[in-house]
Enzyme design. Structure first.
Site, short mmCIF file in Angstrom:
data_model
loop_
_atom_site.label_atom_id
_atom_site.label_comp_id
_atom_site.label_asym_id
_atom_site.label_seq_id
_atom_site.Cartn_x
_atom_site.Cartn_y
_atom_site.Cartn_z
N SER A 190 53.17 62.20 80.02
CA SER A 190 52.91 63.51 79.40
C SER A 190 51.50 64.00 79.67
O SER A 190 51.17 65.14 79.35
CB SER A 190 53.25 63.52 77.91
OG SER A 190 52.61 62.47 77.27
N CYS A 223 48.78 59.09 70.74
CA CYS A 223 49.16 57.83 71.40
C CYS A 223 50.33 57.99 72.38
O CYS A 223 51.21 58.81 72.12
CB CYS A 223 49.54 56.81 70.34
SG CYS A 223 48.08 56.28 69.42
N PRO A 224 50.32 57.26 73.49
CA PRO A 224 49.34 56.26 73.90
C PRO A 224 48.06 56.83 74.56
O PRO A 224 47.15 56.09 74.87
CB PRO A 224 50.12 55.41 74.91
CG PRO A 224 51.12 56.37 75.50
CD PRO A 224 51.47 57.32 74.39
N GLY A 225 48.03 58.16 74.79
CA GLY A 225 46.75 58.70 75.26
C GLY A 225 46.81 59.56 76.52
O GLY A 225 45.78 59.83 77.12
N GLY A 226 47.98 60.01 76.89
CA GLY A 226 48.09 60.84 78.10
C GLY A 226 47.26 62.12 78.03
O GLY A 226 46.65 62.53 79.02
N ASP A 242 46.35 59.22 65.40
CA ASP A 242 47.73 58.73 65.52
C ASP A 242 47.77 57.34 64.90
O ASP A 242 46.80 56.57 65.02
CB ASP A 242 48.12 58.65 67.01
CG ASP A 242 49.64 58.64 67.23
OD1 ASP A 242 50.33 57.84 66.57
OD2 ASP A 242 50.11 59.43 68.07
N ASP A 262 47.10 60.60 59.27
CA ASP A 262 48.10 61.65 59.41
C ASP A 262 47.43 62.89 60.02
O ASP A 262 46.43 63.39 59.48
CB ASP A 262 48.65 61.97 58.01
CG ASP A 262 49.74 63.04 58.05
OD1 ASP A 262 49.97 63.61 59.14
OD2 ASP A 262 50.35 63.29 57.00
N ASP A 279 50.31 67.23 70.14
CA ASP A 279 51.61 66.91 70.75
C ASP A 279 52.47 66.13 69.73
O ASP A 279 53.28 65.30 70.12
CB ASP A 279 51.36 66.08 72.02
CG ASP A 279 52.60 65.90 72.89
OD1 ASP A 279 53.54 66.70 72.77
OD2 ASP A 279 52.63 64.94 73.69
N LYS A 308 58.12 72.11 69.52
CA LYS A 308 59.40 71.52 69.90
C LYS A 308 60.51 72.54 69.60
O LYS A 308 60.51 73.16 68.53
CB LYS A 308 59.68 70.24 69.10
CG LYS A 308 58.53 69.24 69.12
CD LYS A 308 58.32 68.58 70.47
CE LYS A 308 56.98 67.86 70.52
NZ LYS A 308 56.55 67.45 71.85
C1 LIG Z 1 55.00 62.75 72.18
S1 LIG Z 1 53.95 61.55 71.48
C2 LIG Z 1 52.39 62.01 72.07
C3 LIG Z 1 52.13 61.61 73.48
C4 LIG Z 1 50.70 61.87 73.86
N1 LIG Z 1 50.37 63.29 73.90
C5 LIG Z 1 50.40 61.30 75.22
O1 LIG Z 1 50.17 62.07 76.16
O2 LIG Z 1 50.38 60.07 75.39
C6 LIG Z 1 53.90 62.02 69.82
C7 LIG Z 1 52.95 61.22 68.97
O3 LIG Z 1 52.77 61.91 67.73
C8 LIG Z 1 52.53 60.96 66.74
N2 LIG Z 1 52.75 61.60 65.43
C9 LIG Z 1 53.87 62.14 64.92
N3 LIG Z 1 53.62 62.63 63.68
C10 LIG Z 1 52.31 62.41 63.43
C11 LIG Z 1 51.46 62.69 62.34
N4 LIG Z 1 51.91 63.32 61.26
N5 LIG Z 1 50.16 62.33 62.42
C12 LIG Z 1 49.67 61.72 63.51
N6 LIG Z 1 50.45 61.42 64.60
C13 LIG Z 1 51.75 61.76 64.55
C14 LIG Z 1 53.50 59.83 67.07
O4 LIG Z 1 53.03 58.60 66.50
C15 LIG Z 1 53.47 59.82 68.60
O5 LIG Z 1 52.57 58.85 69.10
#
Ligand SMILES: C[S@@+](CC[C@H](N)C(=O)[O-])C[C@H]1O[C@@H](n2cnc3c(N)ncnc32)[C@H](O)[C@@H]1O
Length: 363
Positions: A190, A223-226, A242, A262, A279, A308
Site C-alpha cells: 500500500s 502498520c506495518p508502515g507502507g 496503530d 486509538d 489509512d 472505504k
Molecule cells: C490498511 S492498514 C494500513 C496499512 C498502512 N497504510 C501501510 O501502508 O502499511 C489499516 C491499519 O489501520 C489500523 N487501525 C484500524 N483502526 C484503527 C484505530 N482506530 N486506531 C489506530 N489504528 C487503527 C489497523 O490496525 C491496520 O494496521
C-alpha cells in the site's frame, strides 16, 4: 462530435457513468452514458453535435472521482483490416474538421485483464501510427506538451475510438495511470497508494516545498508502515499511530515515533504537524469527520486519507461524505482545496486530499 470517452477501474463503470451524467446535466448538456460492466470505460453520448467538446472543456477533470481519463471522440473505427489499420483511421480523423492538431499520441486500452494482450499490440502500433499521423498533419513533428493529446483507444482487436483531450484538463499519464515501481524495501504494497496520491494531487514543482525534508507527519492506522515509508523516504519525521507492529527498518531510521493508541483519540503534543495521512479501515463518514476536526483545529495543514467504499450505493456515499466534510470546513472558517480520486492503487476505496489555504480560528 457527440461522445466523450472516460476510463475507469474495471467494475466501477456505474459510478463513472453516474458522475459524468451529473456533471453534464449541471452544464445543461443532455445525453446518456453507454456502459458495460467490467469493461473499464464509459462512453457518454450527447444529443447535440459539439457537446463533447463542451464537456471536455467545461468539466473540471480534477473534479471527477471515478474517471482516470476523459477525451472527446472524433472517430470510431470497427473491423480495421489487419493488413492496414492505419489508413481508415487516418481518413476518419482528417475528414473531421473538429480534430485539432495534437502534440502527443497515446495508443491505449481500457485497464482490464482481457486488454493486456491488446496493450502489447498498442505499443507496437504506436511508432508507425505516429509516423503516419505526422505525415497527415494530425500530429506536430515533435512532441509538444501544450498541444492536445491524441488518444486512440482500442477496446477490442480492430475496434478503436480516437479523439483528443486538452493538456490543462486531462490526466497527464498514459491510460490515466502513473507507472510506479514497488520499492523493494517498503514494508507493504500500500506504499504505492500514497506515492500515487502525491503524483496525482501535488504538482511536481511543489514537492520541494510541500513534501519537504524535516516536516512532521502523523500517520493514522500506520502498520506495518507502507505510508510511513513514503514520508520517511522524503526525510520527514512521523508519528505512527496503530496498535500493530511497525517494520523494524522504519523504526531504525530514528525518524518514526510509534504510538500504540486509538487513531480517533490521538492528539499531537506539539502542534508542528504539516501532513496528516490516514489509512484506517473504518466507516468513511467517521474518517471524514475526524479529518475535518484535525484541519479545523489547525493540527495539520494538509490531509491525505482513504474513504472505504460501502458494498452498495458507493457513489452516493462518497459524495455525501465529501459534501459533509466541505460544509464542516466552510462553517468553521477554513478555506481549502479538496480533490478526491479513485486511484489506480485503490480498490474498494477512494483517496481524498485536502490542503488548508487559510483557517480563521485554529484552536
Ligand atoms: C490498511 S492498514 C494500513 C496499512 C498502512 N497504510 C501501510 O501502508 O502499511 C489499516 C491499519 O489501520 C489500523 N487501525 C484500524 N483502526 C484503527 C484505530 N482506530 N486506531 C489506530 N489504528 C487503527 C489497523 O490496525 C491496520 O494496521
Amino acid at each position: 462530435m457527440k461522445q466523450v470517452m472516460l476510463y475507469c477501474r474495471s467494475g466501477f463503470e456505474k459510478e463513472c457513468a453516474g458522475e459524468i451524467q451529473d456533471k453534464a446535466t449541471q452544464l445543461e448538456v443532455f445525453g446518456f452514458p453507454r456502459l458495460k460492466s467490467n469493461t473499464g470505460f464509459v462512453l457518454f453520448e450527447c444529443y447535440q453535435d459539439g457537446d463533447a467538446e463542451k464537456l471536455i472543456r467545461k468539466i473540471d477533470f480534477n473534479s471527477l472521482i471515478f474517471s482516470r481519463q476523459m477525451f472527446a471522440v472524433v472517430a470510431e473505427c470497427q473491423d480495421l483490416p489487419k493488413d492496414d489499420r492505419i489508413s481508415p483511421l487516418l481518413a476518419d480523423l482528417s475528414d473531421d474538421e473538429s480534430m485539432p492538431k495534437c502534440g502527443e499520441l497515446r495508443v491505449e486500452t481500457p485497464d482490464t485483464n482481457e486488454a493486456k494482450e491488446l496493450l502489447k499490440f498498442c505499443r507496437k502500433f504506436t511508432v508507425p501510427l505516429r509516423q503516419a499521423m505526422r505525415g497527415k498533419g494530425l500530429l506536430l513533428k515533435s512532441e509538444n506538451p501544450k498541444k492536445p493529446v491524441l488518444h486512440v483507444c482500442f477496446v477490442a482487436p480492430g475496434h478503436c475510438f480516437a479523439g483528443y483531450s486538452y493538456t490543462d484538463n486531462n490526466s497527464k499519464f498514459f491510460m490515466g495511470i502513473p507507472r510506479l515501481k514497488f520499492p523493494a524495501d517498503a514494508p507493504s504494497r500500500s506504499t504505492l497508494k500514497l506515492e500515487e496520491a502525491f503524483h496525482v494531487f501535488i504538482p511536481r514543482e511543489e514537492w520541494d516545498t510541500r513534501l519537504a525534508s524535516g516536516m512532521w507527519a502523523v500517520d493514522l492506522g500506520a502498520c506495518p508502515g507502507g505510508w510511513t515509508y513514503q514520508l520517511v523516504k522524503r526525510s520527514m519525521f512521523v508519528h505512527a499511530i496503530d496498535n500493530g507492529m511497525m517494520a523494524d527498518s522504519l523504526m531504525e531510521t530514528g525518524q518514526v515515533k510509534h504510538h500504540m493508541e486509538d487513531g480517533f483519540k490521538f492528539e499531537p503534543a506539539r502542534k508542528n504537524v504539516t501532513w496528516l495521512v490516514c489509512d484506517m479501515v473504518e466507516k468513511p463518514s467517521r474518517v471524514a469527520q475526524l479529518m475535518g476536526e484535525w484541519l479545523i483545529a489547525g493540527w495539520a495543514k494538509e490531509a491525505l486519507f482513504n474513504l472505504k467504499l460501502p458494498m452498495k450505493g458507493r457513489y452516493d456515499e462518497v459524495l455525501q461524505d465529501i459534501e459533509n466534510l466541505k460544509i464542516f470546513l466552510i462553517q468553521n472558517g477554513v478555506k481549502f482545496r479538496m480533490q478526491a480520486k479513485h486511484l489506480y492503487h485503490d480498490r474498494e476505496e477512494i483517496t481524498v486530499h485536502v490542503q488548508v489555504l487559510s483557517n480563521i480560528s485554529p484552536h
